[in-house]
Design a protein around this motif. Structure first.
Motif, PDB file in Angstrom:
ATOM      1  N   GLN A 194       0.864  -1.191   0.000  1.00  0.00           N
ATOM      2  CA  GLN A 194       0.000   0.000   0.000  1.00  0.00           C
ATOM      3  C   GLN A 194       0.893   1.231   0.000  1.00  0.00           C
ATOM      4  N   PHE A 195       0.997   1.833  -1.187  1.00  0.00           N
ATOM      5  CA  PHE A 195       1.949   2.916  -1.403  1.00  0.00           C
ATOM      6  C   PHE A 195       1.618   4.146  -0.578  1.00  0.00           C
ATOM      7  N   SER A 196       0.374   4.598  -0.657  1.00  0.00           N
ATOM      8  CA  SER A 196       0.019   5.896  -0.070  1.00  0.00           C
ATOM      9  C   SER A 196       0.153   5.923   1.445  1.00  0.00           C
ATOM     10  N   ASP A 197      -0.137   4.801   2.110  1.00  0.00           N
ATOM     11  CA  ASP A 197      -0.064   4.746   3.573  1.00  0.00           C
ATOM     12  C   ASP A 197       1.234   4.113   4.080  1.00  0.00           C
ATOM     13  N   SER A 198       2.148   3.788   3.171  1.00  0.00           N
ATOM     14  CA  SER A 198       3.433   3.174   3.548  1.00  0.00           C
ATOM     15  C   SER A 198       3.206   1.944   4.431  1.00  0.00           C
ATOM     16  N   GLN A 199       2.445   0.990   3.908  1.00  0.00           N
ATOM     17  CA  GLN A 199       2.117  -0.203   4.676  1.00  0.00           C
ATOM     18  C   GLN A 199       2.235  -1.470   3.845  1.00  0.00           C
ATOM     19  N   ILE A 200       2.564  -2.560   4.525  1.00  0.00           N
ATOM     20  CA  ILE A 200       2.404  -3.899   3.993  1.00  0.00           C
ATOM     21  C   ILE A 200       1.151  -4.476   4.642  1.00  0.00           C
ATOM     22  N   ILE A 201       0.199  -4.908   3.842  1.00  0.00           N
ATOM     23  CA  ILE A 201      -1.053  -5.460   4.352  1.00  0.00           C
ATOM     24  C   ILE A 201      -1.087  -6.948   4.032  1.00  0.00           C
ATOM     25  N   LYS A 202      -1.326  -7.771   5.035  1.00  0.00           N
ATOM     26  CA  LYS A 202      -1.384  -9.216   4.841  1.00  0.00           C
ATOM     27  C   LYS A 202      -2.837  -9.671   4.933  1.00  0.00           C
ATOM     28  N   ILE A 203      -3.271 -10.403   3.912  1.00  0.00           N
ATOM     29  CA  ILE A 203      -4.624 -10.938   3.825  1.00  0.00           C
ATOM     30  C   ILE A 203      -4.521 -12.454   3.875  1.00  0.00           C
TER      31      ILE A 203
ATOM     32  N   LEU B  17      -8.263  -9.542   6.691  1.00  0.00           N
ATOM     33  CA  LEU B  17      -7.061  -8.822   7.099  1.00  0.00           C
ATOM     34  C   LEU B  17      -6.432  -9.538   8.289  1.00  0.00           C
ATOM     35  N   SER B  18      -5.173  -9.966   8.150  1.00  0.00           N
ATOM     36  CA  SER B  18      -4.527 -10.694   9.242  1.00  0.00           C
ATOM     37  C   SER B  18      -3.384  -9.924   9.879  1.00  0.00           C
ATOM     38  N   ASP B  19      -2.783  -8.970   9.163  1.00  0.00           N
ATOM     39  CA  ASP B  19      -1.667  -8.220   9.742  1.00  0.00           C
ATOM     40  C   ASP B  19      -1.381  -6.992   8.902  1.00  0.00           C
ATOM     41  N   THR B  20      -0.801  -5.986   9.530  1.00  0.00           N
ATOM     42  CA  THR B  20      -0.312  -4.812   8.810  1.00  0.00           C
ATOM     43  C   THR B  20       1.051  -4.434   9.387  1.00  0.00           C
ATOM     44  N   PHE B  21       1.865  -3.851   8.534  1.00  0.00           N
ATOM     45  CA  PHE B  21       3.177  -3.395   8.974  1.00  0.00           C
ATOM     46  C   PHE B  21       3.446  -2.054   8.314  1.00  0.00           C
ATOM     47  N   THR B  22       3.769  -1.041   9.115  1.00  0.00           N
ATOM     48  CA  THR B  22       4.061   0.287   8.589  1.00  0.00           C
ATOM     49  C   THR B  22       5.537   0.393   8.254  1.00  0.00           C
ATOM     50  N   THR B  23       5.825   0.789   7.022  1.00  0.00           N
ATOM     51  CA  THR B  23       7.195   0.885   6.543  1.00  0.00           C
ATOM     52  C   THR B  23       7.743   2.302   6.751  1.00  0.00           C
ATOM     53  N   LYS B  24       9.036   2.455   6.561  1.00  0.00           N
ATOM     54  CA  LYS B  24       9.680   3.749   6.791  1.00  0.00           C
ATOM     55  C   LYS B  24       9.394   4.754   5.683  1.00  0.00           C
ATOM     56  N   SER B  25       8.963   4.240   4.538  1.00  0.00           N
ATOM     57  CA  SER B  25       8.691   5.117   3.399  1.00  0.00           C
ATOM     58  C   SER B  25       7.673   4.420   2.509  1.00  0.00           C
ATOM     59  N   ASN B  26       7.210   5.128   1.471  1.00  0.00           N
ATOM     60  CA  ASN B  26       6.253   4.536   0.539  1.00  0.00           C
ATOM     61  C   ASN B  26       6.804   3.247  -0.056  1.00  0.00           C
ATOM     62  N   VAL B  27       5.992   2.212  -0.053  1.00  0.00           N
ATOM     63  CA  VAL B  27       6.408   0.908  -0.564  1.00  0.00           C
ATOM     64  C   VAL B  27       5.765   0.674  -1.922  1.00  0.00           C
ATOM     65  N   TRP B  28       6.527   0.124  -2.852  1.00  0.00           N
ATOM     66  CA  TRP B  28       6.044  -0.067  -4.214  1.00  0.00           C
ATOM     67  C   TRP B  28       6.014  -1.544  -4.595  1.00  0.00           C
ATOM     68  N   GLY B  29       7.186  -2.142  -4.776  1.00  0.00           N
ATOM     69  CA  GLY B  29       7.259  -3.533  -5.209  1.00  0.00           C
ATOM     70  C   GLY B  29       7.286  -4.484  -4.027  1.00  0.00           C
ATOM     71  N   ILE B  30       6.850  -5.737  -4.269  1.00  0.00           N
ATOM     72  CA  ILE B  30       6.824  -6.725  -3.205  1.00  0.00           C
ATOM     73  C   ILE B  30       6.907  -8.108  -3.835  1.00  0.00           C
ATOM     74  N   CYS B  31       7.628  -9.016  -3.203  1.00  0.00           N
ATOM     75  CA  CYS B  31       7.719 -10.388  -3.715  1.00  0.00           C
ATOM     76  C   CYS B  31       7.974 -11.349  -2.569  1.00  0.00           C
ATOM     77  N   ALA B  32       7.584 -12.602  -2.759  1.00  0.00           N
ATOM     78  CA  ALA B  32       7.797 -13.639  -1.756  1.00  0.00           C
ATOM     79  C   ALA B  32       9.205 -14.219  -1.907  1.00  0.00           C
ATOM     80  N   ILE B  33       9.866 -14.443  -0.775  1.00  0.00           N
ATOM     81  CA  ILE B  33      11.184 -15.069  -0.768  1.00  0.00           C
ATOM     82  C   ILE B  33      11.081 -16.515  -0.298  1.00  0.00           C
TER      83      ILE B  33
END
Length: 286
Positions: A80-89, A95-111
């Protein structure tokens, strides 16, 4: 919005009517825009693929989900770019979890099963995060570019970025998991390699990039162009992901659709379009 049965294109859709119970009560849209989308879905989607709308926006807020990824347990992580969050569904679309990042987040991938990586363009940084009992930050590395799209494959990180006004030229950088730069694909002798890359995915043979000016670009692992697709049915391509049948789904930001493309670059058809209730599409995930 979430659909089941990722069929390969619209011509294969069944002609059965969905019911109003397809919308989960807890995720039912609350603002006029989402209600309009829901009505469009009920009018236009003719099979049982539609599961519901996950409303993650604040009332009246500008919500952008430029990318998302799926973990092995069936849960989804949304950037979630605008709120600088990772949202886990979770796999029940709750909705199971959220994490606020230090800055706007854009790309995401599973490791791995519980670990993801995400990009923060303004910080020029890739950050690793593990979902344990609580989300835990792990290592990070600097990309020295405004990084956006990210993918993990072959024990390497494929990172797309640059190209916007005031930034470095568009490029694809390949790093190891510790952040060591292995390859940089930036310019050909006949001009720029990519202009404004949005998202990237990779497998053991090819790298696929969405470029909002140049279309969808396929490269081999050495950076040689394999094919380029630029089509009005896939205008301003943004999100990109693989299907189990080795095809590719492309989110057309301006064409308001999800297109299906073969691994050889042939446009096979549309999976979803604005008649199915989607518009200004960004991230997509199978």
């Amino acid at each position: 919005m979430v659909y089941r049965k990722a069929l390969e294109c619209k011509r294969t859709l069944k002609e059965t009517q969905i019911t109003s119970c397809a919308l989960d009560k807890e995720s039912k849209p609350t603002d006029e825009a989402l209600i309009g989308i829901a009505k469009s879905i009920e009018r236009s989607v003719k099979d049982d693929r539609f599961l519901g709308v996950i409303n993650i926006s604040k009332q009246g807020a500008d919500t952008s989900i430029p990318n998302m990824c799926m973990l092995s347990d069936g849960s989804f992580c949304l950037a979630q770019f605008s709120d600088s969050q990772i949202i886990k569904i979770d796999d029940n679309l709750k909705l199971s979890d959220t994490f606020t990042t230090k800055s706007n987040v854009w790309g995401i991938c599973a490791i791995s099963e519980r670990e993801i990586a995400f990009t923060m363009p303004k910080l020029m940084k890739v950050q690793f995060l593990v979902f344990d009992t609580n989300p835990v930050l792990k290592s990070s590395f600097c990309t020295n570019m405004h990084c956006r799209g990210i993918a993990y494959c072959n024990d390497n990180m494929y990172v797309a970025g640059g190209g916007f006004l005031g930034e470095e030229s568009g490029q694809i950088n390949i790093f190891d998991l510790k952040g060591k730069l292995l390859y940089r694909f930036e310019n050909y002798s006949d001009g720029p390699f990519v202009n404004i890359p949005r998202s990237v995915i990779a497998n053991t043979k090819y790298i696929y990039i969405t470029d909002c000016q140049n279309g969808v670009i396929c490269l081999d692992l050495h950076g040689k162009r394999h094919w380029v697709l630029k089509n009005a049915k896939c205008e301003y391509p943004w999100g990109i992901c693989f299907t189990p049948n080795a095809n590719i789904l492309i989110a057309g930001h301006k064409s308001n659709n999800i297109s299906v493309v073969s691994e050889d670059g042939e446009l096979l058809g549309e999976l979803l379009d604005k008649n199915d209730g989607i518009s200004v599409t960004e991230g997509c995930q199978h």
